[in-house]
Write a protein that holds these residues in place. Structure first.
Motif, PDB file in Angstrom:
ATOM      1  N   LEU A 180     -12.603  57.110  13.735  1.00  0.00           N
ATOM      2  CA  LEU A 180     -11.954  55.802  13.628  1.00  0.00           C
ATOM      3  C   LEU A 180     -12.765  54.656  14.208  1.00  0.00           C
ATOM      4  O   LEU A 180     -12.402  53.487  14.018  1.00  0.00           O
ATOM      5  N   ILE A 181     -13.858  54.950  14.904  1.00  0.00           N
ATOM      6  CA  ILE A 181     -14.532  53.890  15.655  1.00  0.00           C
ATOM      7  C   ILE A 181     -15.139  52.826  14.747  1.00  0.00           C
ATOM      8  O   ILE A 181     -15.128  51.639  15.070  1.00  0.00           O
ATOM      9  N   GLU A 182     -15.663  53.206  13.574  1.00  0.00           N
ATOM     10  CA  GLU A 182     -16.230  52.198  12.673  1.00  0.00           C
ATOM     11  C   GLU A 182     -15.152  51.233  12.192  1.00  0.00           C
ATOM     12  O   GLU A 182     -15.354  50.018  12.150  1.00  0.00           O
ATOM     13  N   SER A 183     -13.984  51.778  11.842  1.00  0.00           N
ATOM     14  CA  SER A 183     -12.874  50.935  11.404  1.00  0.00           C
ATOM     15  C   SER A 183     -12.386  50.038  12.524  1.00  0.00           C
ATOM     16  O   SER A 183     -12.055  48.868  12.294  1.00  0.00           O
ATOM     17  N   GLU A 184     -12.327  50.556  13.765  1.00  0.00           N
ATOM     18  CA  GLU A 184     -11.891  49.750  14.897  1.00  0.00           C
ATOM     19  C   GLU A 184     -12.846  48.586  15.143  1.00  0.00           C
ATOM     20  O   GLU A 184     -12.423  47.462  15.406  1.00  0.00           O
ATOM     21  N   LEU A 185     -14.138  48.860  15.051  1.00  0.00           N
ATOM     22  CA  LEU A 185     -15.121  47.824  15.329  1.00  0.00           C
ATOM     23  C   LEU A 185     -15.225  46.803  14.201  1.00  0.00           C
ATOM     24  O   LEU A 185     -15.215  45.593  14.443  1.00  0.00           O
ATOM     25  N   PHE A 186     -15.346  47.292  12.981  1.00  0.00           N
ATOM     26  CA  PHE A 186     -15.672  46.405  11.864  1.00  0.00           C
ATOM     27  C   PHE A 186     -14.515  46.156  10.904  1.00  0.00           C
ATOM     28  O   PHE A 186     -14.636  45.329   9.998  1.00  0.00           O
ATOM     29  N   GLY A 187     -13.390  46.839  11.091  1.00  0.00           N
ATOM     30  CA  GLY A 187     -12.234  46.623  10.220  1.00  0.00           C
ATOM     31  C   GLY A 187     -12.348  47.412   8.929  1.00  0.00           C
ATOM     32  O   GLY A 187     -13.354  48.071   8.653  1.00  0.00           O
ATOM     33  N   HIS A 188     -11.295  47.358   8.132  1.00  0.00           N
ATOM     34  CA  HIS A 188     -11.331  48.035   6.835  1.00  0.00           C
ATOM     35  C   HIS A 188     -10.450  47.305   5.833  1.00  0.00           C
ATOM     36  O   HIS A 188      -9.573  46.517   6.195  1.00  0.00           O
ATOM     37  N   GLU A 189     -10.706  47.572   4.572  1.00  0.00           N
ATOM     38  CA  GLU A 189      -9.906  47.024   3.487  1.00  0.00           C
ATOM     39  C   GLU A 189      -8.779  47.996   3.149  1.00  0.00           C
ATOM     40  O   GLU A 189      -8.853  49.193   3.450  1.00  0.00           O
ATOM     41  N   LYS A 190      -7.754  47.471   2.546  1.00  0.00           N
ATOM     42  CA  LYS A 190      -6.637  48.313   2.127  1.00  0.00           C
ATOM     43  C   LYS A 190      -7.133  49.381   1.148  1.00  0.00           C
ATOM     44  O   LYS A 190      -7.861  49.089   0.203  1.00  0.00           O
ATOM     45  N   GLY A 191      -6.750  50.639   1.406  1.00  0.00           N
ATOM     46  CA  GLY A 191      -7.150  51.729   0.532  1.00  0.00           C
ATOM     47  C   GLY A 191      -8.560  52.231   0.772  1.00  0.00           C
ATOM     48  O   GLY A 191      -9.056  53.056   0.003  1.00  0.00           O
ATOM     49  N   ALA A 192      -9.219  51.775   1.852  1.00  0.00           N
ATOM     50  CA  ALA A 192     -10.603  52.189   2.101  1.00  0.00           C
ATOM     51  C   ALA A 192     -10.697  53.689   2.378  1.00  0.00           C
ATOM     52  O   ALA A 192     -11.708  54.321   2.086  1.00  0.00           O
ATOM     53  N   PHE A 193      -9.646  54.264   2.946  1.00  0.00           N
ATOM     54  CA  PHE A 193      -9.611  55.695   3.224  1.00  0.00           C
ATOM     55  C   PHE A 193      -8.159  56.108   3.334  1.00  0.00           C
ATOM     56  O   PHE A 193      -7.246  55.259   3.355  1.00  0.00           O
ATOM     57  N   THR A 194      -7.911  57.389   3.375  1.00  0.00           N
ATOM     58  CA  THR A 194      -6.545  57.899   3.471  1.00  0.00           C
ATOM     59  C   THR A 194      -5.873  57.365   4.734  1.00  0.00           C
ATOM     60  O   THR A 194      -6.395  57.513   5.837  1.00  0.00           O
ATOM     61  N   GLY A 195      -4.731  56.723   4.553  1.00  0.00           N
ATOM     62  CA  GLY A 195      -4.009  56.150   5.675  1.00  0.00           C
ATOM     63  C   GLY A 195      -4.253  54.668   5.867  1.00  0.00           C
ATOM     64  O   GLY A 195      -3.571  54.029   6.673  1.00  0.00           O
ATOM     65  N   ALA A 196      -5.234  54.105   5.139  1.00  0.00           N
ATOM     66  CA  ALA A 196      -5.520  52.663   5.253  1.00  0.00           C
ATOM     67  C   ALA A 196      -4.584  51.905   4.323  1.00  0.00           C
ATOM     68  O   ALA A 196      -4.980  51.435   3.252  1.00  0.00           O
ATOM     69  N   ASN A 211     -13.226  50.374  24.538  1.00  0.00           N
ATOM     70  CA  ASN A 211     -13.801  51.540  25.202  1.00  0.00           C
ATOM     71  C   ASN A 211     -14.337  52.486  24.138  1.00  0.00           C
ATOM     72  O   ASN A 211     -13.585  53.150  23.435  1.00  0.00           O
ATOM     73  N   ALA A 212     -15.663  52.534  24.021  1.00  0.00           N
ATOM     74  CA  ALA A 212     -16.290  53.339  22.976  1.00  0.00           C
ATOM     75  C   ALA A 212     -16.022  54.826  23.153  1.00  0.00           C
ATOM     76  O   ALA A 212     -16.079  55.587  22.185  1.00  0.00           O
ATOM     77  N   GLY A 213     -15.732  55.248  24.382  1.00  0.00           N
ATOM     78  CA  GLY A 213     -15.477  56.656  24.623  1.00  0.00           C
ATOM     79  C   GLY A 213     -14.041  57.071  24.392  1.00  0.00           C
ATOM     80  O   GLY A 213     -13.731  58.261  24.384  1.00  0.00           O
ATOM     81  N   ALA A 214     -13.144  56.096  24.199  1.00  0.00           N
ATOM     82  CA  ALA A 214     -11.722  56.419  24.053  1.00  0.00           C
ATOM     83  C   ALA A 214     -11.263  56.437  22.600  1.00  0.00           C
ATOM     84  O   ALA A 214     -10.126  56.813  22.318  1.00  0.00           O
ATOM     85  N   ILE A 215     -12.124  56.019  21.674  1.00  0.00           N
ATOM     86  CA  ILE A 215     -11.755  55.957  20.256  1.00  0.00           C
ATOM     87  C   ILE A 215     -12.304  57.182  19.547  1.00  0.00           C
ATOM     88  O   ILE A 215     -13.504  57.483  19.675  1.00  0.00           O
ATOM     89  N   PRO A 216     -11.476  57.910  18.788  1.00  0.00           N
ATOM     90  CA  PRO A 216     -11.983  59.062  18.040  1.00  0.00           C
ATOM     91  C   PRO A 216     -13.138  58.657  17.124  1.00  0.00           C
ATOM     92  O   PRO A 216     -13.140  57.566  16.556  1.00  0.00           O
ATOM     93  N   GLU A 217     -14.118  59.545  17.006  1.00  0.00           N
ATOM     94  CA  GLU A 217     -15.325  59.224  16.243  1.00  0.00           C
ATOM     95  C   GLU A 217     -15.003  58.818  14.810  1.00  0.00           C
ATOM     96  O   GLU A 217     -15.653  57.949  14.237  1.00  0.00           O
TER      97      GLU A 217
END
Length: 463
Positions: free
Chosen positions: A209-225, A201-207
């Motif tokens: 975080l949506i890129e990380s939810e869709l495409f994933g992230h690497e460890k350490g990519a941002f604070t909290g990753a 649900n594109a409207g339920a994900i905070p703006e």
């Protein structure tokens, strides 16, 4: 379009490397060649590789030392060691360090192909298992669409035909009409039925975080990753990705989604390497995207990319033959054991339901029936169980068989309201029940909080 798997041959014997590369290319693999450890590491830094054929002896390094570095750079990558005579013990040691298998040179090409195929199958299973751990509770095995009305029967016939294609689909319809069920139907009636179906649900994900939810992230990519995350796009590989509330997607992410739709390629947040997946996209919205385009809130090029085929789900008020069958389905399956009772509707309850406008569509219908179950004292659901705030007299509104003018409405003056008036009244009623709590109200209405605020502003209710 399915992507070819990338194989890196890391061997300093030019002739052997060329023979293997030629054979694998004929089999449809995308082959990269390197003759030194430094060249191989350069490939691995910039390109996502599925498997490596690694020589133990290289001019500028030892394969046993290089192997852990390779596995660290790309965790799921599979390594097949190539070893000359007299180095079998080293090859066995390499397997302890994480290599999939080893082959002696000169290689039997048929054996190499079989070993490579098994290694790639293992990689796929590893990635699927990782994805499944991250997608727990996202999927449901239950699938059924109740359709008695001509409008829904016709829609399902079209949906079956659409499902046999691989084109992207845009599903339009009011909030609560069941757009998600049509998306599921497209998947279950397609050749991808045994592959993942991933709804988001594109409207339920905070703006943020949506890129990380869709495409994933690497460890350490941002604070909290703190760990690597596989995105929903990657989880849906070979299957279907359902983008609900696509009209809520921020413009910055729309650009990235468009690039993905055009190429099938994406990058995880914090990674420079391109990844490829084969995903069928189904999107849904309750907005007029053409109007959103004119107001600068939605990209026109993304709209045309998503809008390969359009399916319009009619509102419940236009398919009233579905109302009672939907109620029976709900009572018999989804809430049959609520309070350990069997439930049925009084004739007058059925009549009032058939005369109601259902601004919240199927979602509202199910909420009303669930309320009736809770308030019913003997398992028989009366109109007062469904609408306890209304008197029986207020509910008795004349109706014709198929006219919208006969729908029950909560207006005292007896005039017939517009759809906007009905929606406004429904929002106000829900706000009253939640004592003004916006998030709870949005959840009950089946819309995003952003969408709720937008409606409140449009109806001058934001005060």
């Amino acid at each position: 379009m399915k992507h070819s798997q990338k194989i890196l041959i890391l061997d300093d014997e030019t002739t052997l490397r060329g023979i293997i590369a030629q054979r694998l290319k004929r089999k449809g693999y995308d082959v990269l060649e390197a003759g030194t450890a430094s060249a191989g590491l350069s490939f691995l830094k910039d390109t996502l590789i599925d498997a490596v054929l690694l020589d133990i002896k290289l001019p500028d390094g030892d394969g046993l030392i290089l192997l852990p570095k390779i596995k660290q750079m790309q965790t799921d990558l599979q390594v097949i060691m190539l070893t000359g005579n007299g180095t079998i013990e080293s090859a066995i040691e390499a397997m302890k360090l994480g290599a999939y298998d080893y082959l002696t040179k000169p290689c039997n090409l048929s054996e190499l192909e079989i070993t490579l195929q098994k290694a790639l199958e293992k990689r796929k299973l590893l990635m699927e298992n990782t994805g499944l751990r991250q997608v727990v509770n996202r999927q449901t095995s239950e699938f059924k669409i109740v359709a008695e009305s001509e409008a829904m029967v016709a829609l399902l016939e079209i949906t079956r035909k659409v499902a046999q294609t691989d084109t992207s689909v845009l599903i339009q319809g009011e909030s609560g009409v069941g757009k998600d069920l049509i998306a599921q139907a497209i998947h279950f009636w397609s050749s991808r039925v045994n592959q993942p179906y991933i709804p988001v649900n594109a409207g339920a994900i905070p703006e943020a975080l949506i890129e990380s939810e869709l495409f994933g992230h690497e460890k350490g990519a941002f604070t909290g990753a703190g760990t690597q995350k596989i995105g929903l796009v990657e989880m849906a590989d070979n299957g279907t990705l359902f983008l609900d509330e696509i009209g809520e997607m921020p413009l910055a992410i729309q650009v990235k989604l468009l690039r993905f739709l055009e190429s099938g390629e994406f990058r995880r947040v914090g990674d420079t390497r391109l990844r490829r997946v084969d995903v069928r996209i189904v999107a849904a919205t309750n907005r007029d995207l053409r109007q959103e385009i004119t107001q600068g809130r939605f990209r026109e090029d993304l709209f045309y990319r998503l809008n390969g085929l359009t399916l319009l789900v009619p509102p419940l008020r236009e398919r009233r033959r579905d109302i009672i069958p939907l109620v029976h389905h709900f009572l018999n399956t989804r809430r049959k054991d609520l309070l350990h009772k069997q439930y049925s509707l009084l004739p007058e309850t059925q009549e009032q339901l058939l005369n109601y406008s259902f601004p919240g569509n199927t979602r509202e219908l199910f909420h009303l029936i669930e309320r009736g179950q809770i308030l019913s004292s003997d398992g028989t659901i009366s109109p007062s169980d469904i609408w306890p705030e209304k008197s029986a007299q207020a509910l008795k509104t004349p109706a014709t068989a198929d006219s919208a003018e006969g729908f029950f409405h909560p207006f005292a003056n007896g005039s017939y309201p517009s759809l906007e008036d009905v929606e406004k009244a429904f929002i106000l009623s829900t706000l009253k029940k939640t004592r003004g709590h916006k998030t709870q109200t949005a959840n009950l209405l089946g819309i995003s909080v952003r969408n709720l605020y937008r409606k409140l502003q449009a109806y001058h209710m934001d005060e």
